[in-house]
Design a protein around this motif. Structure first.
Motif, short mmCIF file in Angstrom:
data_model
loop_
_atom_site.label_atom_id
_atom_site.label_comp_id
_atom_site.label_asym_id
_atom_site.label_seq_id
_atom_site.Cartn_x
_atom_site.Cartn_y
_atom_site.Cartn_z
N PHE B 200 -1.03 102.63 41.45
CA PHE B 200 -2.25 103.53 41.08
C PHE B 200 -3.43 102.73 41.79
CE2 PHE B 200 -6.56 103.91 38.69
CZ PHE B 200 -6.53 104.95 38.43
N LYS B 201 -3.59 101.66 42.05
CA LYS B 201 -4.84 101.01 42.86
C LYS B 201 -4.53 101.23 44.22
CE LYS B 201 -5.55 96.36 40.54
NZ LYS B 201 -5.21 94.86 40.59
N VAL B 427 -11.07 99.92 33.56
CA VAL B 427 -9.93 99.05 33.33
C VAL B 427 -10.22 97.41 33.53
CG1 VAL B 427 -7.66 98.55 33.87
CG2 VAL B 427 -8.21 100.86 33.70
N GLU B 428 -10.82 97.43 34.73
CA GLU B 428 -11.15 95.80 35.22
C GLU B 428 -12.20 95.49 34.35
OE1 GLU B 428 -10.44 94.37 39.12
OE2 GLU B 428 -8.37 94.99 37.90
N PHE B 429 -13.27 95.92 33.94
CA PHE B 429 -14.24 95.84 33.03
C PHE B 429 -13.78 95.30 31.51
CE2 PHE B 429 -17.62 96.38 30.12
CZ PHE B 429 -18.87 95.60 30.49
N PHE B 433 -14.13 91.43 30.29
CA PHE B 433 -14.97 91.07 29.05
C PHE B 433 -14.55 91.28 27.83
CE2 PHE B 433 -17.63 92.03 32.91
CZ PHE B 433 -18.19 90.82 33.13
N TYR B 434 -13.24 92.27 27.74
CA TYR B 434 -13.09 92.56 26.32
C TYR B 434 -11.58 92.49 26.08
CZ TYR B 434 -17.96 94.31 25.79
OH TYR B 434 -19.15 94.27 25.69
N MET B 435 -10.98 91.33 26.48
CA MET B 435 -9.33 91.16 26.87
C MET B 435 -8.89 91.56 25.33
SD MET B 435 -7.33 90.86 28.93
CE MET B 435 -5.83 90.74 29.18
N GLY B 436 -9.58 90.71 24.42
CA GLY B 436 -8.85 90.81 23.14
C GLY B 436 -9.00 92.04 22.24
N SER B 441 -3.24 99.96 27.31
CA SER B 441 -1.87 99.52 27.94
C SER B 441 -1.26 98.20 27.24
CB SER B 441 -2.47 98.69 29.27
OG SER B 441 -3.56 97.76 28.96
N HIS B 442 -1.93 97.44 26.37
CA HIS B 442 -1.20 96.49 25.53
C HIS B 442 -1.17 97.06 24.07
CE1 HIS B 442 -1.74 94.70 29.21
NE2 HIS B 442 -0.82 94.12 28.96
#
Lengths: 316, 476
Positions: B200-201, B427-429, B433-436, B441-442
């Protein structure tokens, strides 16, 4: 159910992966068909724009006179004058940047449903030049792959994997999203079939004429050459009066372009009229009639179209 | 063979299937043979160069281990000279010769040394550096020499990371070729997902932005300042997605077969300083230079001035690693200067931040830091992208005028570019900053996760650029 699947994971990794991949492919297939269907509908409901003109050329035009070629066809032949003076319907199926592969594919599609009386094929220097981008450019024909089997052999030139890619219903509309949206929004276009395919250029040149050496060698693309030969042959077989034209340039050329020489030779061998305006004195002395050195502007198109009609009428 | 080609899809499926069907002790042979095929799909003859360095380094490793004192050092030097020599001949010979000619011309002399008409072997800098790290580690006594020639050859040639990294370390990779990677459906699927994101990237973001950037740089004198401001921003995103997209595909492909390659990128777009940027960007190369050049030079253990000099040396050489052109050297020097400047001004910047109250609004402070870092890095990349120093200067001259209109070769191209960058940033943001928090995707729900990746694939098909070129970093 998922608990059972988890057990499968612990015991049989292959089966688990197979189920996961199958679910993934099933969803992808579903979305592909659904979204692809929407694109197909809106592609065909366009009323203006580039894609509309291609669709109209391939599926709808029933004009007596058809003009084929790339930008030098699209922007230099105004069908209005042909219709007025020749009392026959005319449509310009030329498309900016497209190679001879495109013209032949479109011709095949048209001939499968309609027999025009006259075809004008505008070709330019380097028409058979080898270029990777030519195959990228015919991607605009992808939406017709499934519905027009006569075009497939040409679209397949793009890559050995094209058939595989075209299993997707979305792929034919790759990078067309915005064009399709735009083509559907401009539904209030009252102009007669998008100016019959003609796209005027409006700038005027104001510079002295240059000299360009055309004799530089380059590699020829056999697919392009074969498409050109087939174009000539199909017109002859269908008894269509074909005129092959090298339209005006605003530069003095020295040397001979190898593609143009081959094109001329094939035309002569098939008794096809080859009309050469490339060294026309009138145009070489009229920079105000050009948008750039290879395209006449709207005023130039008027004069050139009429000169073309004179040539055709003199040969009839 | 490009990762973004059908050729690779078939290759990957066949190799992976056979890999899992083979007994563990035969798998290295399949991987080595398939890696040879993968490399030879570019320019077959250049496999001989790889073969040469592999043979030299394999024996050098054993001899280094067996020797002591000066002899041990001699074998290391032989290995390094062989590797760097290959680099010099194929990558730097003509560059050095051109500069030598220029120097002689200054004295009114002509250069009798002929130029070489050779193509740069693909990924040369990557596998040479990986090979060098092996002999250096053996020399340092941190690693026993590999006795199995096939396994060592595979360490240098492992196809997922052969032509554009990540530049692996022997401690991380060598032992994995001896491990028993049993089939794990979850891991295979995870690897495929990483590959899809990389694709995609590459196809949706990098190659789309590349159309605009290439247009701008190939008609340098016709474009205005605003176009180059736009192209400079686009290029930053393009090169990130091009390179990290490749790394993702490499990491994903290796993961499918049970191998863990090192992380090469950690969302560098959100770096708060140039120093932090280099801890997030091309990590495998940054750490290579840190371990094998910066520390041996003395690192920051000497005087302050010496630290600055060491930093500049590392970055200039890093620039040269990327390409044989003054543009890369200047690019490296600028980035080195950024770091030196950051160290010198750290106290003053902190004081100024406190004085104007930026410390009290941490989010604004963070935003400013990220934006400033992005601008600085993007500006240095003008040298990275330009074909010559003159071109880069022209771009800067034009950008400084802030004049003219933005080049627009069809509104659709610009809209696709912004759309692609927007999707990437979202997606990167989220990951930064909000991984959890909630994630498609997860997601715990299998169908949500799978739908997300199905749509991602369809987005690639719908807006990806399928006629794009190869990966930018292949040329290095």
């Amino acid at each position: 159910m998922f608990g059972t699947l988890k057990e499968i994971v612990q015991k049989k990794g292959y089966l688990y992966l197979f189920i996961k991949l199958a679910a993934f492919l099933l969803l992808a297939f579903f979305f592909d068909r659904a979204i692809g269907g929407i694109f197909q509908k809106f592609y065909h409901s366009q009323t203006s724009g580039w894609e509309y003109r291609t669709k109209y050329s391939i599926e709808d035009t029933k004009a007596d006179i058809l003009i084929f070629g790339a930008s030098r066809a699209q922007q230099q032949y105004n069908p209005v004058y042909f219709e007025e003076r020749m009392q026959q319907t005319c449509y310009n199926v030329g498309r900016d940047g497209e190679p001879v592969l495109y013209y032949y594919a479109v011709l095949k599609a048209i001939l499968s449903r309609h027999l025009p009386k006259i075809i004008i094929l505008d070709i330019e220097n380097g028409v058979f030049k080898e270029s990777e981008s030519s195959y990228d450019r015919i991607s605009i024909l992808l939406p017709f792959y499934k519905s027009h089997p006569e075009m497939r052999s040409i679209i397949d030139f793009r890559s050995p994997y094209e058939k595989l890619k075209l299993q997707s219903n979305i792929y034919p509309y790759n990078s067309m999203l915005l064009k399709i949206v735009k083509g559907n929004i401009k539904s209030g276009n009252k102009e007669k079939v998008d100016m019959n395919g003609y796209l005027p250029l409006l700038r005027s040149l104001n510079e002295p004429v240059r000299t360009v050496d055309l004799s530089k060698p380059y590699n020829l693309d056999s697919n392009k050459l074969n498409c050109y030969k087939a174009f000539v042959n199909d017109c002859k077989t269908a008894n269509i009066k074909l005129y092959i034209v090298n339209s005006p340039y605003y530069f003095n050329s020295i040397g001979k372009d190898i593609s143009m020489e081959i094109a001329k030779d094939i035309a002569y061998k098939n008794s096809i009229d080859f009309i050469d305006f490339s060294k026309d004195d009138f145009f070489l002395k009229s920079p105000q009639l050009f948008d750039d050195t290879v395209h006449v502007n709207m005023a130039g198109a008027k004069i050139f179209s009429n000169k073309m009609i004179d040539s055709i009428q003199s040969k009839q | 063979m490009l990762f973004n080609s059908f050729h690779f899809v078939f290759f990957f499926v066949i190799v992976t299937t056979v890999y899992f069907l083979l007994p563990y002790n035969k798998r290295w042979l399949l991987l080595l043979a398939s890696s040879c095929y993968f490399y030879m799909a570019f320019v077959p003859i250049y496999i001989l160069i790889l073969g040469f360095t592999i043979v030299v380094d394999y024996f050098a490793g054993i001899l280094i281990e067996k020797s002591t004192g000066k002899r041990r050092r001699l074998y290391l030097i032989i290995s390094l000279v062989a590797n760097i020599g290959i680099l010099c001949i194929f990558k730097y010979y003509n560059f050095i010769n051109t500069n030598f000619s220029f120097l002689l011309h200054g004295f009114g002399l002509s250069n009798p040394i002929p130029y070489l008409s050779i193509l740069l072997p693909i990924g040369l800098s990557f596998h040479t550096f990986q090979a060098m790290s092996y002999t250096i580690e053996v020399y340092r006594g941190k690693l026993p020499a590999e006795r199995h020639f096939g396994i060592y050859a595979l360490y240098v040639m492992f196809y997922p990371q052969l032509v554009a990294g990540p530049i692996e370390r022997p401690q991380n990779l060598l032992h994995q070729f001896r491990e028993k990677h049993s089939f794990d459906g979850d891991r295979v699927f995870e690897g495929i997902k990483i590959m899809i994101w990389g694709l995609f990237k590459k196809l949706v973001v990098a190659d789309r932005l590349g159309i605009y950037v290439d247009n701008a740089y190939s008609h340098l004198h016709q474009q205005d300042g605003m176009t180059f401001i736009m192209a400079t921003i686009f290029f930053s995103f393009q090169i990130y997605c091009d390179f990290s997209g490749y790394s993702d595909m490499a990491i994903g492909a290796a993961k499918v077969m049970g191998f863990n390659l090192m992380t090469n990128f950690k969302r560098p777009l959100f770096a708060k300083s140039t120093g932090e940027f280099w801890k997030r960007w091309h990590i495998s190369l940054s750490t290579w230079f840190k371990d094998y050049l910066y520390f041996p030079l003395g690192g920051n253990r000497g005087s302050v001035a010496r630290t600055y000099i060491n930093l500049m040396i590392v970055f200039v050489i890093s620039g040269l690693w990327h390409g044989a052109n003054w543009t890369y050297i200047i690019w490296g020097a600028i980035n080195g200067a950024y770091l030196v400047f950051a160290i010198i001004t750290k106290k003053y910047r902190e004081k100024m931040g406190a004085l104007i109250g930026l410390n009290k609004v941490p989010r604004l402070n963070l935003f400013i830091q990220i934006v400033v870092t992005f601008i600085l890095i993007s500006l240095s990349r003008v040298f990275f992208r330009a074909r010559s120093v003159e071109d880069a200067v022209t771009v800067f001259e034009k950008m400084l005028t802030f004049k003219g209109s933005i080049f627009n070769d069809g509104t659709a191209i610009i809209i696709y570019c912004f759309l692609a960058m927007f999707m990437l940033l979202i997606v990167e943001f989220k990951r930064e900053f909000y991984m959890g928090s909630f994630s498609f995707s997860h997601n715990k729900n299998f169908w949500v996760r799978t739908s997300y990746y199905s749509i991602l694939v369809l987005l690639i098909i719908l807006v990806g650029v399928f006629d794009g070129g190869q990966f930018i970093y292949f040329q290095f």
